[in-house]
Scaffold this motif. Sequence first.
Motif, PDB file in Angstrom:
ATOM      1  N   ASP A 175      -3.580  -8.031   8.292  1.00 31.98           N
ATOM      2  CA  ASP A 175      -2.179  -8.045   8.547  1.00 31.98           C
ATOM      3  C   ASP A 175      -1.097  -8.631   7.719  1.00 31.98           C
ATOM      4  O   ASP A 175      -0.075  -8.317   7.626  1.00 31.98           O
ATOM      5  N   LEU A 176      -1.711  -9.731   7.221  1.00 33.82           N
ATOM      6  CA  LEU A 176      -0.862 -10.180   6.037  1.00 33.82           C
ATOM      7  C   LEU A 176      -0.634  -9.318   4.765  1.00 33.82           C
ATOM      8  O   LEU A 176       0.654  -9.224   4.453  1.00 33.82           O
ATOM      9  N   LEU A 177      -1.400  -8.722   4.346  1.00 32.24           N
ATOM     10  CA  LEU A 177      -1.162  -7.603   3.344  1.00 32.24           C
ATOM     11  C   LEU A 177      -0.449  -6.525   3.990  1.00 32.24           C
ATOM     12  O   LEU A 177       0.528  -6.208   3.064  1.00 32.24           O
ATOM     13  N   HIS A 178      -0.568  -6.076   5.039  1.00 33.35           N
ATOM     14  CA  HIS A 178       0.301  -5.156   5.639  1.00 33.35           C
ATOM     15  C   HIS A 178       1.855  -5.620   5.683  1.00 33.35           C
ATOM     16  O   HIS A 178       2.739  -4.872   5.191  1.00 33.35           O
ATOM     17  N   GLU A 179       1.862  -6.757   6.169  1.00 39.73           N
ATOM     18  CA  GLU A 179       3.247  -7.493   6.191  1.00 39.73           C
ATOM     19  C   GLU A 179       3.947  -7.486   4.575  1.00 39.73           C
ATOM     20  O   GLU A 179       5.200  -7.121   4.559  1.00 39.73           O
ATOM     21  N   GLN A 180       3.078  -7.937   3.513  1.00 43.85           N
ATOM     22  CA  GLN A 180       3.683  -7.751   2.253  1.00 43.85           C
ATOM     23  C   GLN A 180       3.935  -6.591   1.683  1.00 43.85           C
ATOM     24  O   GLN A 180       4.720  -6.514   1.112  1.00 43.85           O
ATOM     25  N   VAL A 181       3.081  -5.491   2.014  1.00 37.50           N
ATOM     26  CA  VAL A 181       3.410  -4.239   1.535  1.00 37.50           C
ATOM     27  C   VAL A 181       4.566  -3.899   2.130  1.00 37.50           C
ATOM     28  O   VAL A 181       5.668  -3.191   1.506  1.00 37.50           O
ATOM     29  N   LEU A 182       4.945  -4.088   3.362  1.00 35.07           N
ATOM     30  CA  LEU A 182       6.057  -3.454   4.111  1.00 35.07           C
ATOM     31  C   LEU A 182       7.566  -4.600   3.523  1.00 35.07           C
ATOM     32  O   LEU A 182       8.467  -3.923   3.074  1.00 35.07           O
ATOM     33  N   ARG A 183       7.287  -5.569   2.985  1.00 31.63           N
ATOM     34  CA  ARG A 183       8.465  -6.380   2.565  1.00 31.63           C
ATOM     35  C   ARG A 183       8.471  -6.001   0.838  1.00 31.63           C
ATOM     36  O   ARG A 183       9.488  -6.442   0.467  1.00 31.63           O
ATOM     37  N   THR A 232     -10.341 -10.106  -1.139  1.00 32.63           N
ATOM     38  CA  THR A 232     -11.780 -10.295  -1.389  1.00 32.63           C
ATOM     39  C   THR A 232     -12.786  -9.640  -0.505  1.00 32.63           C
ATOM     40  O   THR A 232     -13.620  -9.816  -0.479  1.00 32.63           O
ATOM     41  N   ASN A 233     -12.091  -9.371   0.883  1.00 33.29           N
ATOM     42  CA  ASN A 233     -13.199  -8.914   1.942  1.00 33.29           C
ATOM     43  C   ASN A 233     -13.032  -7.517   1.408  1.00 33.29           C
ATOM     44  O   ASN A 233     -12.109  -6.599   1.523  1.00 33.29           O
ATOM     45  N   PRO A 234     -14.358  -6.793   1.397  1.00 31.58           N
ATOM     46  CA  PRO A 234     -14.407  -5.449   0.570  1.00 31.58           C
ATOM     47  C   PRO A 234     -13.855  -4.537   1.969  1.00 31.58           C
ATOM     48  O   PRO A 234     -12.955  -3.498   1.655  1.00 31.58           O
ATOM     49  N   LEU A 235     -14.022  -4.713   3.082  1.00 31.70           N
ATOM     50  CA  LEU A 235     -13.402  -3.854   4.261  1.00 31.70           C
ATOM     51  C   LEU A 235     -11.829  -3.900   4.256  1.00 31.70           C
ATOM     52  O   LEU A 235     -11.080  -2.910   4.522  1.00 31.70           O
ATOM     53  N   VAL A 236     -11.318  -5.011   4.135  1.00 27.92           N
ATOM     54  CA  VAL A 236      -9.775  -5.172   4.188  1.00 27.92           C
ATOM     55  C   VAL A 236      -9.264  -4.635   2.744  1.00 27.92           C
ATOM     56  O   VAL A 236      -8.349  -3.952   2.972  1.00 27.92           O
ATOM     57  N   ARG A 237      -9.861  -4.681   1.780  1.00 23.44           N
ATOM     58  CA  ARG A 237      -9.646  -4.131   0.548  1.00 23.44           C
ATOM     59  C   ARG A 237      -9.451  -2.523   0.652  1.00 23.44           C
ATOM     60  O   ARG A 237      -8.264  -1.862   0.373  1.00 23.44           O
ATOM     61  N   ASP A 238     -10.610  -2.090   1.074  1.00 24.20           N
ATOM     62  CA  ASP A 238     -10.780  -0.472   1.446  1.00 24.20           C
ATOM     63  C   ASP A 238      -9.969   0.086   2.380  1.00 24.20           C
ATOM     64  O   ASP A 238      -9.324   1.146   2.292  1.00 24.20           O
ATOM     65  N   ALA A 239      -9.500  -0.837   3.572  1.00 29.04           N
ATOM     66  CA  ALA A 239      -8.548  -0.476   4.322  1.00 29.04           C
ATOM     67  C   ALA A 239      -7.087  -0.425   3.801  1.00 29.04           C
ATOM     68  O   ALA A 239      -6.367   0.454   4.531  1.00 29.04           O
ATOM     69  N   CYS A 240      -6.976  -1.029   2.869  1.00 29.07           N
ATOM     70  CA  CYS A 240      -5.828  -1.173   2.252  1.00 29.07           C
ATOM     71  C   CYS A 240      -5.448   0.335   1.429  1.00 29.07           C
ATOM     72  O   CYS A 240      -4.341   0.716   0.954  1.00 29.07           O
ATOM     73  N   LEU A 241      -6.546   1.033   1.166  1.00 28.83           N
ATOM     74  CA  LEU A 241      -6.367   2.442   0.749  1.00 28.83           C
ATOM     75  C   LEU A 241      -5.545   3.259   1.510  1.00 28.83           C
ATOM     76  O   LEU A 241      -4.916   4.355   1.034  1.00 28.83           O
ATOM     77  N   SER A 242      -5.514   2.945   2.751  1.00 24.61           N
ATOM     78  CA  SER A 242      -4.603   3.963   3.619  1.00 24.61           C
ATOM     79  C   SER A 242      -3.309   3.917   3.348  1.00 24.61           C
ATOM     80  O   SER A 242      -2.428   4.702   3.724  1.00 24.61           O
ATOM     81  N   PHE A 243      -2.544   2.692   2.855  1.00 27.48           N
ATOM     82  CA  PHE A 243      -1.296   2.867   2.420  1.00 27.48           C
ATOM     83  C   PHE A 243      -1.008   3.955   1.527  1.00 27.48           C
ATOM     84  O   PHE A 243       0.341   4.209   1.333  1.00 27.48           O
ATOM     85  N   ALA A 244      -1.869   4.176   0.666  1.00 31.73           N
ATOM     86  CA  ALA A 244      -1.673   5.164  -0.429  1.00 31.73           C
ATOM     87  C   ALA A 244      -1.068   6.464   0.083  1.00 31.73           C
ATOM     88  O   ALA A 244      -0.486   7.403  -0.855  1.00 31.73           O
ATOM     89  N   GLY A 247       0.568   6.826   3.029  1.00 31.48           N
ATOM     90  CA  GLY A 247       1.535   6.525   3.897  1.00 31.48           C
ATOM     91  C   GLY A 247       3.011   6.348   3.442  1.00 31.48           C
ATOM     92  O   GLY A 247       3.208   6.637   2.344  1.00 31.48           O
ATOM     93  N   GLU A 248       3.891   6.212   4.183  1.00 30.49           N
ATOM     94  CA  GLU A 248       5.378   6.291   3.799  1.00 30.49           C
ATOM     95  C   GLU A 248       5.742   5.017   2.835  1.00 30.49           C
ATOM     96  O   GLU A 248       6.722   4.829   2.292  1.00 30.49           O
ATOM     97  N   HIS A 249       4.783   3.923   2.852  1.00 29.76           N
ATOM     98  CA  HIS A 249       5.087   2.531   2.080  1.00 29.76           C
ATOM     99  C   HIS A 249       4.207   2.801   0.864  1.00 29.76           C
ATOM    100  O   HIS A 249       3.795   1.639   0.112  1.00 29.76           O
ATOM    101  N   ALA A 250       3.773   3.991   0.240  1.00 31.30           N
ATOM    102  CA  ALA A 250       2.818   3.891  -0.802  1.00 31.30           C
ATOM    103  C   ALA A 250       3.539   3.082  -1.999  1.00 31.30           C
ATOM    104  O   ALA A 250       2.868   2.452  -2.797  1.00 31.30           O
ATOM    105  N   PRO A 259      -7.526  12.052  -1.465  1.00 33.96           N
ATOM    106  CA  PRO A 259      -6.743  11.549  -0.243  1.00 33.96           C
ATOM    107  C   PRO A 259      -7.659  11.650   1.076  1.00 33.96           C
ATOM    108  O   PRO A 259      -7.339  10.731   1.771  1.00 33.96           O
ATOM    109  N   GLU A 260      -8.756  12.385   0.901  1.00 35.98           N
ATOM    110  CA  GLU A 260      -9.564  12.037   2.176  1.00 35.98           C
ATOM    111  C   GLU A 260     -10.541  10.851   2.290  1.00 35.98           C
ATOM    112  O   GLU A 260     -10.455  10.055   3.206  1.00 35.98           O
ATOM    113  N   MET A 261     -10.633  10.141   1.155  1.00 40.17           N
ATOM    114  CA  MET A 261     -10.987   8.640   0.994  1.00 40.17           C
ATOM    115  C   MET A 261      -9.937   7.707   1.465  1.00 40.17           C
ATOM    116  O   MET A 261     -10.265   6.906   2.408  1.00 40.17           O
ATOM    117  N   ALA A 262      -8.641   8.027   1.444  1.00 45.45           N
ATOM    118  CA  ALA A 262      -7.483   7.283   1.906  1.00 45.45           C
ATOM    119  C   ALA A 262      -7.491   7.549   3.472  1.00 45.45           C
ATOM    120  O   ALA A 262      -7.371   6.534   4.178  1.00 45.45           O
TER     121      ALA A 262
END
Length: 177
Positions: free
Chosen positions: A45-53, A74-86, A88-91, A164-167
């Motif tokens: 959520d912190l990363l998502h907020e900063q992506v939006l900003r 540093t949490n691998p699941l969090v980092r990998d979830a951030c691939l989803s932004f790639a 999206g509209e905020h890539a 893109p399938e990975m994202a």
Amino acid sequence: MIPDPEDVLARRVELLDDLHRRTEPAAEDHPAVPGQPSPRRSRFDLLHEQVLRAGDRTRPLTDREIADLAFALTNPLVRDACLSFAIGEHADHAEALWTELVRTSPAPERAEPAALLAAYAYLRGELDLAAAAIGHAERTCPGHRLGELLGTALRNDIAPEALPEMARQSRELIAQL
């Protein structure tokens, strides 16, 4: 991507060391208080907020913000979830944040935004930037899993259209946080 000066990075190392000391790895999956997000979800959520900003931000990140964001990745699941932004509209905003974190984060945490930057560049077909970011991740943290995966894909001429399938799959990780 020239990193910030060593004295600046040293200040951030101290902040990151403190975050690592205060975090119990086993507690990452479970909220401290029922009904609250897990620490892992809070990181995302912190990363998502900063992506939006990132698209509208006019000031540089503070040392504390950099440390918090680098730590969140540093949490691998969090980092990998951030691939989803790639995909999206905020890539573009996410890529700007990863680029800033590559420059401002100390090693070894710098490898995480470098790997994300590599993935984003690869997805767009900017293979030179992807290769540079992959090299940065691998030098910063030899054996970095995502960096190695992307490096293998690049060396084997895997078309960017395959990523893109990975994202898309990384979006499913968000629910698991």
